[in-house]
Scaffold this motif. Structure first.
Motif, PDB file in Angstrom:
ATOM      1  N   GLN A   1       0.815  -1.212   0.000  1.00 25.39           N
ATOM      2  CA  GLN A   1       0.000   0.000   0.000  1.00 25.39           C
ATOM      3  C   GLN A   1       0.852   1.268   0.000  1.00 25.39           C
ATOM      4  O   GLN A   1       0.858   2.058   0.932  1.00 25.39           O
ATOM      5  CB  GLN A   1      -0.960  -0.056   1.191  1.00 25.39           C
ATOM      6  CG  GLN A   1      -1.980  -1.160   0.977  1.00 25.39           C
ATOM      7  CD  GLN A   1      -2.728  -1.513   2.221  1.00 25.39           C
ATOM      8  OE1 GLN A   1      -2.274  -1.276   3.318  1.00 25.39           O
ATOM      9  NE2 GLN A   1      -3.888  -2.118   2.065  1.00 25.39           N
ATOM     10  N   CYS A   2       1.600   1.405  -1.064  1.00 27.27           N
ATOM     11  CA  CYS A   2       2.384   2.626  -1.290  1.00 27.27           C
ATOM     12  C   CYS A   2       2.125   3.056  -2.734  1.00 27.27           C
ATOM     13  O   CYS A   2       1.955   2.225  -3.614  1.00 27.27           O
ATOM     14  CB  CYS A   2       3.875   2.377  -1.038  1.00 27.27           C
ATOM     15  SG  CYS A   2       4.538   0.913  -1.835  1.00 27.27           S
ATOM     16  N   ASN A   3       2.100   4.330  -2.961  1.00 27.93           N
ATOM     17  CA  ASN A   3       1.705   4.807  -4.284  1.00 27.93           C
ATOM     18  C   ASN A   3       2.707   4.455  -5.367  1.00 27.93           C
ATOM     19  O   ASN A   3       2.352   4.375  -6.548  1.00 27.93           O
ATOM     20  CB  ASN A   3       1.471   6.323  -4.243  1.00 27.93           C
ATOM     21  CG  ASN A   3       0.169   6.682  -3.556  1.00 27.93           C
ATOM     22  OD1 ASN A   3      -0.706   5.828  -3.392  1.00 27.93           O
ATOM     23  ND2 ASN A   3       0.033   7.918  -3.140  1.00 27.93           N
ATOM     24  N   ASP A   4       3.982   4.235  -4.991  1.00 31.42           N
ATOM     25  CA  ASP A   4       4.956   3.790  -5.988  1.00 31.42           C
ATOM     26  C   ASP A   4       4.449   2.519  -6.668  1.00 31.42           C
ATOM     27  O   ASP A   4       4.548   2.363  -7.887  1.00 31.42           O
ATOM     28  CB  ASP A   4       6.310   3.500  -5.325  1.00 31.42           C
ATOM     29  CG  ASP A   4       6.819   4.669  -4.523  1.00 31.42           C
ATOM     30  OD1 ASP A   4       6.296   5.776  -4.697  1.00 31.42           O
ATOM     31  OD2 ASP A   4       7.739   4.468  -3.720  1.00 31.42           O
ATOM     32  N   PHE A   5       3.915   1.607  -5.854  1.00 28.42           N
ATOM     33  CA  PHE A   5       3.408   0.349  -6.409  1.00 28.42           C
ATOM     34  C   PHE A   5       2.239   0.601  -7.351  1.00 28.42           C
ATOM     35  O   PHE A   5       2.192   0.073  -8.463  1.00 28.42           O
ATOM     36  CB  PHE A   5       2.985  -0.586  -5.284  1.00 28.42           C
ATOM     37  CG  PHE A   5       2.155  -1.753  -5.744  1.00 28.42           C
ATOM     38  CD1 PHE A   5       2.767  -2.865  -6.298  1.00 28.42           C
ATOM     39  CD2 PHE A   5       0.777  -1.730  -5.670  1.00 28.42           C
ATOM     40  CE1 PHE A   5       2.013  -3.943  -6.747  1.00 28.42           C
ATOM     41  CE2 PHE A   5       0.014  -2.794  -6.115  1.00 28.42           C
ATOM     42  CZ  PHE A   5       0.640  -3.898  -6.659  1.00 28.42           C
ATOM     43  N   PHE A   6       1.267   1.406  -6.931  1.00 29.54           N
ATOM     44  CA  PHE A   6       0.061   1.574  -7.750  1.00 29.54           C
ATOM     45  C   PHE A   6       0.367   2.244  -9.088  1.00 29.54           C
ATOM     46  O   PHE A   6      -0.209   1.889 -10.113  1.00 29.54           O
ATOM     47  CB  PHE A   6      -0.990   2.365  -6.972  1.00 29.54           C
ATOM     48  CG  PHE A   6      -1.566   1.589  -5.831  1.00 29.54           C
ATOM     49  CD1 PHE A   6      -2.313   0.446  -6.054  1.00 29.54           C
ATOM     50  CD2 PHE A   6      -1.341   1.969  -4.524  1.00 29.54           C
ATOM     51  CE1 PHE A   6      -2.826  -0.290  -5.017  1.00 29.54           C
ATOM     52  CE2 PHE A   6      -1.851   1.245  -3.464  1.00 29.54           C
ATOM     53  CZ  PHE A   6      -2.602   0.112  -3.716  1.00 29.54           C
ATOM     54  N   PHE A   7       1.280   3.186  -9.091  1.00 28.23           N
ATOM     55  CA  PHE A   7       1.585   3.889 -10.340  1.00 28.23           C
ATOM     56  C   PHE A   7       2.598   3.144 -11.207  1.00 28.23           C
ATOM     57  O   PHE A   7       2.592   3.281 -12.430  1.00 28.23           O
ATOM     58  CB  PHE A   7       2.097   5.293 -10.042  1.00 28.23           C
ATOM     59  CG  PHE A   7       1.030   6.230  -9.561  1.00 28.23           C
ATOM     60  CD1 PHE A   7      -0.069   6.526 -10.355  1.00 28.23           C
ATOM     61  CD2 PHE A   7       1.101   6.811  -8.316  1.00 28.23           C
ATOM     62  CE1 PHE A   7      -1.062   7.382  -9.917  1.00 28.23           C
ATOM     63  CE2 PHE A   7       0.112   7.667  -7.855  1.00 28.23           C
ATOM     64  CZ  PHE A   7      -0.973   7.956  -8.671  1.00 28.23           C
ATOM     65  N   LEU A   8       3.492   2.379 -10.591  1.00 30.15           N
ATOM     66  CA  LEU A   8       4.604   1.790 -11.337  1.00 30.15           C
ATOM     67  C   LEU A   8       4.572   0.265 -11.397  1.00 30.15           C
ATOM     68  O   LEU A   8       5.196  -0.320 -12.282  1.00 30.15           O
ATOM     69  CB  LEU A   8       5.943   2.222 -10.718  1.00 30.15           C
ATOM     70  CG  LEU A   8       6.186   3.734 -10.636  1.00 30.15           C
ATOM     71  CD1 LEU A   8       7.452   4.014  -9.831  1.00 30.15           C
ATOM     72  CD2 LEU A   8       6.298   4.335 -12.019  1.00 30.15           C
ATOM     73  N   GLY A   9       3.882  -0.388 -10.450  1.00 29.68           N
ATOM     74  CA  GLY A   9       4.005  -1.830 -10.323  1.00 29.68           C
ATOM     75  C   GLY A   9       2.824  -2.645 -10.777  1.00 29.68           C
ATOM     76  O   GLY A   9       2.825  -3.862 -10.611  1.00 29.68           O
TER      77      GLY A   9
END
Length: 627
Positions: A296-304
């Protein structure tokens, strides 16, 4: 995968998972007519050790309590228990050792000594069957084999599993984003790994205290160079795919933020790792064979999320409170539900929210099962050996191991969106979803827990753990969220079936709402179906398909409804049990699979008929009502 029933090994074995236990767990479910169609072999199968351990041996004594979180991956294949199925430590002994050592979740089960003792006795009886099970898995020399074909280890075991359970479509295994909890052990693999100190950002350090974060910070992460991230995943995943694994549960995703300083920041580091992960999943696991966890970090949602179809929407399912509050066995479950439903507002824009596994023998098992029935995500349990409520599971799962998933993913209704269903002492959590012929609203009393800013954790608020009242109306369902259900918003009237009280009510858009009161940790499911007028003139009939009342998501059993110009209604129904429909005129006859079937019709338009589920048509029955 989300349309099938699954079993995860975590709560059954924790880090002591082994082939015999997996075999036994699958057998218990299959023998009860609930065959798991996917299996997740969770943490404990990998070859990991700690820096102080011999470099080429599995770490001894890993049971639970955080020790695994400083261990690192030292080879890419399975640990010794899976390379040769005989385990030097049975699950029963490991569980006793965990309780004796204290600390972590295992020690906190002490308030349930009687239940644990009973389960241990049952488990010990099951483990007496290990030699017979292992005879199926082992050759004469004690090494794993698969019917004499010379294969060993995980590959041989999974071949045997698929022979034993022919409907087992998917087997996923757990791994951390960086390999193991503590990454990759330097010098143990062809990859260039070094231990990097882990430093949580001030923002993260100011949130919930967490054992996993503390232990990772303590041991650092054995980090593979970003330009080798793709090699790390290819080495892991190509081996697993060759062994018959069809996907991975990737955990500890948030850790990149702790080690990003020397690699251009967390965004650049995330790009390298997620690109490598995405390419490997596309190559080795059919493109989408992955569930994300602790992401649950935005890096994951946008990039992963290029290849990730599902990800965990909340914290773990916790059996009880790790901090020792005996009421945590109840209030934690409401906190989990609120986590998942509100987080889905954001996460659902990127992935299918996964509400996590639960245990069917838990004090709040029905509370969890009702939410999973309508959450729109996967349905899977983490039952211990011998710890199943088969009656409850049959309200979720069809005999072929499939589930009827809702069309959307569950979200809070508008009237509770900006309220606090955890500790305002007045708000019921209501979540809505859609089926092919109607909608469903789940109402849950989650009051009794909340965030404590001083203690940095969610804890019980006993003064909030009390009955709460709420109300439901058809407009609570967001019918227009899908094109194929948007017309249902314009119905002149609706039927509303209450799962718990078994009432069938008739409402119009202008009707007063249905008011209800829920006890703490209890629920109600409201199945809402538009009423259709069929026929013409004096022969006009008002009709609404409700569903199989034996299921929690009863409306999900209706696959198709066709209205003929002559006034007949033809339905396709998945599953077996009592089919409920509303009609204000008594039918002349009903047909199930072409044969005339008895039915009950009473005042108020409640019509019931038994369906058996045609095995030749994957459990689907043709039902006709003639008017």
């Amino acid at each position: 995968m989300a349309d099938k029933f699954g079993w995860c090994t975590w709560d059954a074995f924790y880090l002591t998972v082994d082939p015999a236990g997996v075999w036994q767990g699958g057998s218990e479910l299959a023998d009860a007519g609930l065959p798991p169609r996917f299996l997740i072999i969770d943490d404990g199968w990998q070859s990991v050790n700690r820096d102080a351990d011999p470099p080429h041996e599995d770490a001894p004594g890993l049971v639970l309590g955080g020790d695994q979180m400083t261990a690192r991956l030292y080879r890419f294949d399975e640990c010794a228990r899976f390379r040769g199925p005989r385990s030097s430590r049975t699950p029963g002994k490991a569980r006793k050792k965990a309780v004796a050592q204290g600390g972590g979740a295992a020690a906190d089960l002490s308030s349930f000594d009687d239940k644990i003792a009973q389960l241990r006795r049952e488990l010990d009886q099951l483990l007496e069957q290990r030699d017979a099970v292992l005879a199926k898995l082992c050759g004469n020399d004690g090494s794993a084999s698969a019917g004499g074909d010379g294969e060993v280890g995980l590959k041989a075991f999974l071949k045997d599993m698929r022979r034993r359970f022919p409907g087992l479509d998917d087997v996923y295994v757990w791994h951390a984003l960086c390999g193991g909890w503590g990454g990759v052990r330097p010098g143990a693999t062809p990859l260039d790994a070094r231990v990097v100190p882990a430093w949580p950002s001030p923002g993260l350090a100011g949130t919930m205290d967490d054992l996993a974060v503390d232990r990772i910070v303590e041991g650092g992460i054995g980090m593979v160079r970003p330009d080798q991230a793709a090699d790390l995943y290819e080495l892991m995943h190509s081996y697993l795919a060759g062994a018959g694994v069809t996907g991975v549960k990737v955990d500890v995703v948030h850790t990149l933020e702790y080690v990003c300083e020397e690699h251009g920041g967390r965004v650049e580091l995330a790009k390298a790792y997620y690109d490598g992960l995405s390419r490997s999943v596309a190559k080795n696991f059919g493109g989408t064979g992955i569930i994300a966890s602790m992401q649950q970090c935005n890096d994951f949602f946008f990039l992963g999320t290029r290849q990730v179809p599902m990800a965990r929407a909340g914290d773990d399912f916790w059996y009880d409170d790790p901090n020792g509050d005996p009421m945590g066995v109840y209030w934690l479950q409401g906190a989990h539900m609120v986590n998942c439903s509100y987080n889905s507002l954001w996460m659902g824009q990127f992935i299918r929210p996964d509400w996590d596994m639960f245990r069917s023998d838990h004090a709040c098992a029905a509370f969890h099962a009702a939410s999973r029935a309508i959450c729109g995500g996967p349905v899977y349990v983490s039952d211990s050996l011998g710890g199943h409520d088969f009656g409850l599971l049959r309200r979720l799962v069809f005999p072929d191991g499939t589930v009827r998933r809702c069309l959307n993913y569950a979200l809070p209704t508008r009237d509770c969106l900006f309220k606090n269903p955890l500790f305002d002492q007045q708000t019921v959590l209501k979540i809505w979803n859609l089926n092919m012929v109607g909608g469903v609203i789940g109402a849950f009393n989650c009051q009794g827990a909340g965030w404590d800013p001083a203690e940095h954790r969610v804890r019980g608020y006993s003064h909030c753990y009390k009955p709460v009242s709420g109300e439901v109306r058809p407009a609570d369902v967001e019918w227009s969220q899908r094109e194929d259900t948007s017309a249902m918003a314009n119905a002149a009237s609706y039927t509303v079936y209450r799962c718990q009280t078994k009432e069938l009510l008739l409402m119009t858009p202008s009707s007063e709402p249905i008011r209800f009161t829920l006890q703490p940790s209890s629920f109600e499911l409201f199945t809402i179906t538009p009423v259709t007028s069929i026929g013409g003139g004096a022969a006009k009939v008002r009709f609404a398909p409700v569903g199989l009342v034996d299921l929690l998501n009863c409306g999900g059993a209706i696959i198709d409804v066709q209205y003929s110009t002559g006034g007949d209604v033809r339905m396709k129904v998945k599953g077996a049990g009592q089919l409920l429909v509303y009609c204000d005129v008594k039918p002349k006859k009903s047909l199930v699979e072409g044969c005339e079937a008895e039915f009950e019709w009473g005042n108020g338009g409640k019509l019931m008929v038994d369906v058996t589920g045609s095995k030749e048509k994957y459990g689907v029955s043709d039902v006709v009502f003639c008017f």
